[in-house]
Write a protein that holds these residues in place. Structure first.
Motif, PDB file in Angstrom:
ATOM      1  N   MET A   1     -21.443  58.118 -39.824  1.00 31.14           N
ATOM      2  CA  MET A   1     -20.519  57.200 -39.887  1.00 31.14           C
ATOM      3  C   MET A   1     -18.955  58.265 -39.005  1.00 31.14           C
ATOM      4  O   MET A   1     -19.288  59.151 -39.763  1.00 31.14           O
ATOM      5  N   LEU A   2     -18.540  58.346 -38.309  1.00 36.58           N
ATOM      6  CA  LEU A   2     -17.492  58.651 -37.715  1.00 36.58           C
ATOM      7  C   LEU A   2     -15.922  58.581 -38.224  1.00 36.58           C
ATOM      8  O   LEU A   2     -15.569  57.735 -38.853  1.00 36.58           O
ATOM      9  N   LYS A   3     -15.834  59.535 -38.645  1.00 34.84           N
ATOM     10  CA  LYS A   3     -14.393  59.493 -38.916  1.00 34.84           C
ATOM     11  C   LYS A   3     -13.380  59.326 -38.178  1.00 34.84           C
ATOM     12  O   LYS A   3     -12.872  60.193 -37.258  1.00 34.84           O
ATOM     13  N   THR A   4     -12.633  58.510 -38.869  1.00 29.95           N
ATOM     14  CA  THR A   4     -11.473  58.464 -38.017  1.00 29.95           C
ATOM     15  C   THR A   4      -9.522  58.305 -38.432  1.00 29.95           C
ATOM     16  O   THR A   4      -9.470  57.662 -39.247  1.00 29.95           O
ATOM     17  N   LEU A   5      -9.294  58.931 -37.201  1.00 28.19           N
ATOM     18  CA  LEU A   5      -7.416  59.318 -38.286  1.00 28.19           C
ATOM     19  C   LEU A   5      -6.160  57.899 -37.122  1.00 28.19           C
ATOM     20  O   LEU A   5      -6.842  58.308 -35.572  1.00 28.19           O
ATOM     21  N   VAL A   6      -4.924  57.818 -37.437  1.00 27.68           N
ATOM     22  CA  VAL A   6      -4.605  57.665 -36.519  1.00 27.68           C
ATOM     23  C   VAL A   6      -3.520  58.258 -36.769  1.00 27.68           C
ATOM     24  O   VAL A   6      -3.021  58.345 -38.118  1.00 27.68           O
ATOM     25  N   VAL A   7      -2.888  58.427 -35.954  1.00 27.46           N
ATOM     26  CA  VAL A   7      -1.562  59.194 -35.606  1.00 27.46           C
ATOM     27  C   VAL A   7      -0.232  58.565 -34.731  1.00 27.46           C
ATOM     28  O   VAL A   7      -0.852  58.137 -33.985  1.00 27.46           O
ATOM     29  N   TYR A   8       0.903  58.636 -35.584  1.00 29.06           N
ATOM     30  CA  TYR A   8       1.520  58.050 -35.235  1.00 29.06           C
ATOM     31  C   TYR A   8       3.030  58.840 -35.230  1.00 29.06           C
ATOM     32  O   TYR A   8       3.540  58.875 -36.430  1.00 29.06           O
ATOM     33  N   TYR A   9       3.932  58.665 -34.206  1.00 26.52           N
ATOM     34  CA  TYR A   9       5.956  58.801 -34.857  1.00 26.52           C
ATOM     35  C   TYR A   9       5.924  57.238 -34.366  1.00 26.52           C
ATOM     36  O   TYR A   9       5.846  56.276 -32.966  1.00 26.52           O
ATOM     37  N   SER A  10       6.844  57.118 -35.196  1.00 30.68           N
ATOM     38  CA  SER A  10       8.174  55.307 -34.452  1.00 30.68           C
ATOM     39  C   SER A  10       9.137  55.642 -35.187  1.00 30.68           C
ATOM     40  O   SER A  10       9.478  56.064 -36.312  1.00 30.68           O
ATOM     41  N   PHE A  11      10.096  55.276 -34.448  1.00 28.92           N
ATOM     42  CA  PHE A  11      11.714  55.267 -35.068  1.00 28.92           C
ATOM     43  C   PHE A  11      12.119  54.477 -35.067  1.00 28.92           C
ATOM     44  O   PHE A  11      12.594  54.415 -35.913  1.00 28.92           O
ATOM     45  N   GLU A  12      11.746  53.345 -34.830  1.00 24.64           N
ATOM     46  CA  GLU A  12      12.545  52.344 -35.050  1.00 24.64           C
ATOM     47  C   GLU A  12      11.224  50.666 -34.897  1.00 24.64           C
ATOM     48  O   GLU A  12      11.164  49.766 -34.824  1.00 24.64           O
ATOM     49  N   GLY A  13      10.098  51.447 -35.324  1.00 21.26           N
ATOM     50  CA  GLY A  13       8.548  50.583 -36.183  1.00 21.26           C
ATOM     51  C   GLY A  13       8.120  50.029 -35.454  1.00 21.26           C
ATOM     52  O   GLY A  13       7.111  49.549 -35.998  1.00 21.26           O
ATOM     53  N   ASN A  14       8.434  49.790 -33.873  1.00 22.49           N
ATOM     54  CA  ASN A  14       7.281  49.624 -33.001  1.00 22.49           C
ATOM     55  C   ASN A  14       5.750  50.554 -32.804  1.00 22.49           C
ATOM     56  O   ASN A  14       4.970  49.305 -33.361  1.00 22.49           O
ATOM     57  N   THR A  15       5.655  51.147 -33.212  1.00 26.73           N
ATOM     58  CA  THR A  15       4.942  51.886 -32.635  1.00 26.73           C
ATOM     59  C   THR A  15       4.208  51.541 -34.536  1.00 26.73           C
ATOM     60  O   THR A  15       2.864  52.481 -34.580  1.00 26.73           O
TER      61      THR A  15
ATOM     62  N   ARG B   1      -5.843  66.439 -42.511  1.00 29.20           N
ATOM     63  CA  ARG B   1      -6.096  67.667 -40.875  1.00 29.20           C
ATOM     64  C   ARG B   1      -6.630  66.723 -39.650  1.00 29.20           C
ATOM     65  O   ARG B   1      -7.844  66.460 -39.996  1.00 29.20           O
ATOM     66  N   PRO B   2      -6.106  66.803 -38.814  1.00 35.42           N
ATOM     67  CA  PRO B   2      -6.769  66.125 -37.699  1.00 35.42           C
ATOM     68  C   PRO B   2      -8.190  66.910 -36.972  1.00 35.42           C
ATOM     69  O   PRO B   2      -8.692  66.068 -37.297  1.00 35.42           O
ATOM     70  N   GLU B   3      -8.547  68.303 -37.678  1.00 36.01           N
ATOM     71  CA  GLU B   3      -9.564  68.252 -37.450  1.00 36.01           C
ATOM     72  C   GLU B   3     -10.748  68.715 -38.581  1.00 36.01           C
ATOM     73  O   GLU B   3     -11.650  68.319 -37.675  1.00 36.01           O
ATOM     74  N   ASP B   4     -10.629  67.596 -39.294  1.00 34.17           N
ATOM     75  CA  ASP B   4     -11.279  66.569 -39.909  1.00 34.17           C
ATOM     76  C   ASP B   4     -12.037  65.088 -39.604  1.00 34.17           C
ATOM     77  O   ASP B   4     -12.632  64.751 -39.902  1.00 34.17           O
ATOM     78  N   TYR B   5     -10.789  64.689 -38.016  1.00 30.38           N
ATOM     79  CA  TYR B   5     -11.870  63.690 -37.851  1.00 30.38           C
ATOM     80  C   TYR B   5     -13.059  63.830 -36.342  1.00 30.38           C
ATOM     81  O   TYR B   5     -12.338  65.057 -35.355  1.00 30.38           O
ATOM     82  N   ASP B   6     -13.598  63.026 -36.043  1.00 24.68           N
ATOM     83  CA  ASP B   6     -13.982  62.904 -35.161  1.00 24.68           C
ATOM     84  C   ASP B   6     -13.020  61.731 -33.845  1.00 24.68           C
ATOM     85  O   ASP B   6     -12.974  62.196 -32.571  1.00 24.68           O
ATOM     86  N   VAL B   7     -12.804  60.799 -34.437  1.00 24.55           N
ATOM     87  CA  VAL B   7     -11.695  59.568 -33.226  1.00 24.55           C
ATOM     88  C   VAL B   7     -10.916  60.182 -34.660  1.00 24.55           C
ATOM     89  O   VAL B   7     -10.124  59.809 -35.152  1.00 24.55           O
ATOM     90  N   ILE B   8      -9.719  59.963 -32.556  1.00 23.83           N
ATOM     91  CA  ILE B   8      -8.150  60.136 -33.286  1.00 23.83           C
ATOM     92  C   ILE B   8      -7.178  59.318 -32.321  1.00 23.83           C
ATOM     93  O   ILE B   8      -7.142  59.334 -31.249  1.00 23.83           O
ATOM     94  N   PHE B   9      -7.059  57.987 -32.698  1.00 25.76           N
ATOM     95  CA  PHE B   9      -5.568  57.186 -32.324  1.00 25.76           C
ATOM     96  C   PHE B   9      -4.491  58.133 -32.423  1.00 25.76           C
ATOM     97  O   PHE B   9      -3.715  58.786 -33.605  1.00 25.76           O
ATOM     98  N   ILE B  10      -3.397  57.464 -31.214  1.00 24.25           N
ATOM     99  CA  ILE B  10      -2.371  58.565 -31.655  1.00 24.25           C
ATOM    100  C   ILE B  10      -1.609  57.935 -30.284  1.00 24.25           C
ATOM    101  O   ILE B  10      -1.017  57.257 -29.421  1.00 24.25           O
ATOM    102  N   GLY B  11      -0.138  57.059 -31.485  1.00 25.56           N
ATOM    103  CA  GLY B  11       0.854  56.673 -31.021  1.00 25.56           C
ATOM    104  C   GLY B  11       1.800  56.942 -30.386  1.00 25.56           C
ATOM    105  O   GLY B  11       2.727  57.621 -31.531  1.00 25.56           O
ATOM    106  N   THR B  12       2.491  56.527 -29.772  1.00 26.70           N
ATOM    107  CA  THR B  12       3.738  56.819 -29.343  1.00 26.70           C
ATOM    108  C   THR B  12       4.393  55.906 -29.306  1.00 26.70           C
ATOM    109  O   THR B  12       4.580  55.202 -28.293  1.00 26.70           O
ATOM    110  N   PRO B  13       6.287  55.519 -29.132  1.00 32.90           N
ATOM    111  CA  PRO B  13       7.105  54.893 -28.541  1.00 32.90           C
ATOM    112  C   PRO B  13       7.021  56.057 -26.977  1.00 32.90           C
ATOM    113  O   PRO B  13       7.434  57.477 -27.055  1.00 32.90           O
ATOM    114  N   VAL B  14       7.481  55.227 -26.565  1.00 31.29           N
ATOM    115  CA  VAL B  14       8.519  56.276 -24.852  1.00 31.29           C
ATOM    116  C   VAL B  14       9.122  56.134 -24.780  1.00 31.29           C
ATOM    117  O   VAL B  14      10.693  55.673 -24.683  1.00 31.29           O
ATOM    118  N   TRP B  15       9.083  56.999 -24.720  1.00 33.01           N
ATOM    119  CA  TRP B  15      11.588  57.847 -24.291  1.00 33.01           C
ATOM    120  C   TRP B  15      11.522  58.726 -22.897  1.00 33.01           C
ATOM    121  O   TRP B  15      10.650  60.058 -22.699  1.00 33.01           O
TER     122      TRP B  15
END
Ligand SMILES: Cc1cc2nc3c(=O)[nH]c(=O)nc-3n(C[C@H](O)[C@H](O)[C@H](O)COP(=O)(O)O)c2cc1C
Length: 162
Positions: free
Chosen positions: A1-15, A68-82
């Motif tokens: 089973m792959l370990k999955t992490l979602v990493v994100y930054y959001s200033f106004e809630g969309n991301t 810790r990102p290194e502990d995961y196999d799959v990483i979703f990464i989300g950002t707003p466009v600036w």
């Protein structure tokens, strides 16, 4: 089973809205990137101060991560466009946690003019396999449920292919 992490930054809630939905759908862990000092204004000043951070390639200091990102196999990464690129908090993240040999899925939220933000984002994860890319426009302002549904379908396909 792959370990999955979602990493994100959001200033106004969309991301955040999309990141939280993906993590819930996949039963993944989630990590928000929180600058110690973020922009203060949600008014026009955000473009001035946020724009300046992008132009000067600022790396805002982030609050310590719980995951810790290194502990995961799959990483979703989300950002707003600036200013046609990823937000400065992501620059801090990539500098401190260089992504290597991970499967990454990238999502960006924008207001209609991302230009080549996705390509710039993708360039930060050079040593990883990109398993999916998604861009979403005006998430909370226009049919958020539809956007969420599309994001969840996309996320599912990403992990199925991982
Ligand atoms: C400093 C700043 C710069 C932005 N630059 C762009 C841009 O270049 N292109 C665009 O389409 N949207 C731009 N936006 C709009 C955001 O990408 C959009 O509102 C996004 O959904 C915000 O995500 P969030 O709510 O997760 O912070 C900008 C917003 C800010 C605050």
């Amino acid at each position: 089973m792959l370990k999955t992490l979602v990493v994100y930054y959001s200033f106004e809630g969309n991301t955040r809205y999309i990141a939280e939905a993906i993590a819930k759908e996949l039963g993944a862990d989630i990590q928000e990137l929180k600058p110690v000092k973020d922009l203060k204004s949600k008014g026009f000043g955000k473009y001035v101060w946020g724009g300046r951070q992008v132009m000067t390639k600022k790396e805002p200091v982030l609050q310590p991560l719980e995951k810790r990102p290194e502990d995961y196999d799959v990483i979703f990464i989300g950002t707003p466009v600036w200013v046609y690129t990823f937000a400065p908090a992501l620059r801090s993240f990539f500098v401190k946690y260089p992504m290597k040999r991970k499967k990454v899925a990238l999502f960006i939220c924008h207001g209609g003019g991302p230009k080549d933000a996705m390509a710039k984002f993708e360039a930060q994860v050079g040593e990883c396999t990109v398993i999916g890319k998604l861009d979403l426009m005006n998430v909370l302002d226009e049919e958020p449920e539809q956007k969420k549904k599309a994001a969840l379908e996309w996320a599912r396909k990403c992990v199925d292919a991982a």
